[in-house]
Design a protein around this motif. Sequence first.
Motif: not given
Length: 81
Positions: A8-10, A61-67, A73-77
Amino acid sequence: EPVQLAEFVESVVDQYFSYEGGLEIVLPSEDREFVIDKLRIRLLLTNLLNNAISHGKDNPLRVEVIFNDASATLIVEDQPG
């Protein structure tokens, strides 16, 4: 509703791949299902990305999903590193 969260995030982030500053998305190797409000999470993520683009001064930009155990956790940098 239940969704595969990383997928979904992708799908939301895909619309930003033409961003001139560059975009990296980091997803876990295995997706997990979460029950979310898709409309609100889409709005949250697009707001974060639009804000990062507006204030990131063309930084990548960097978007990361961590389970974690039972959460994600969703990170947007806008200034990765």
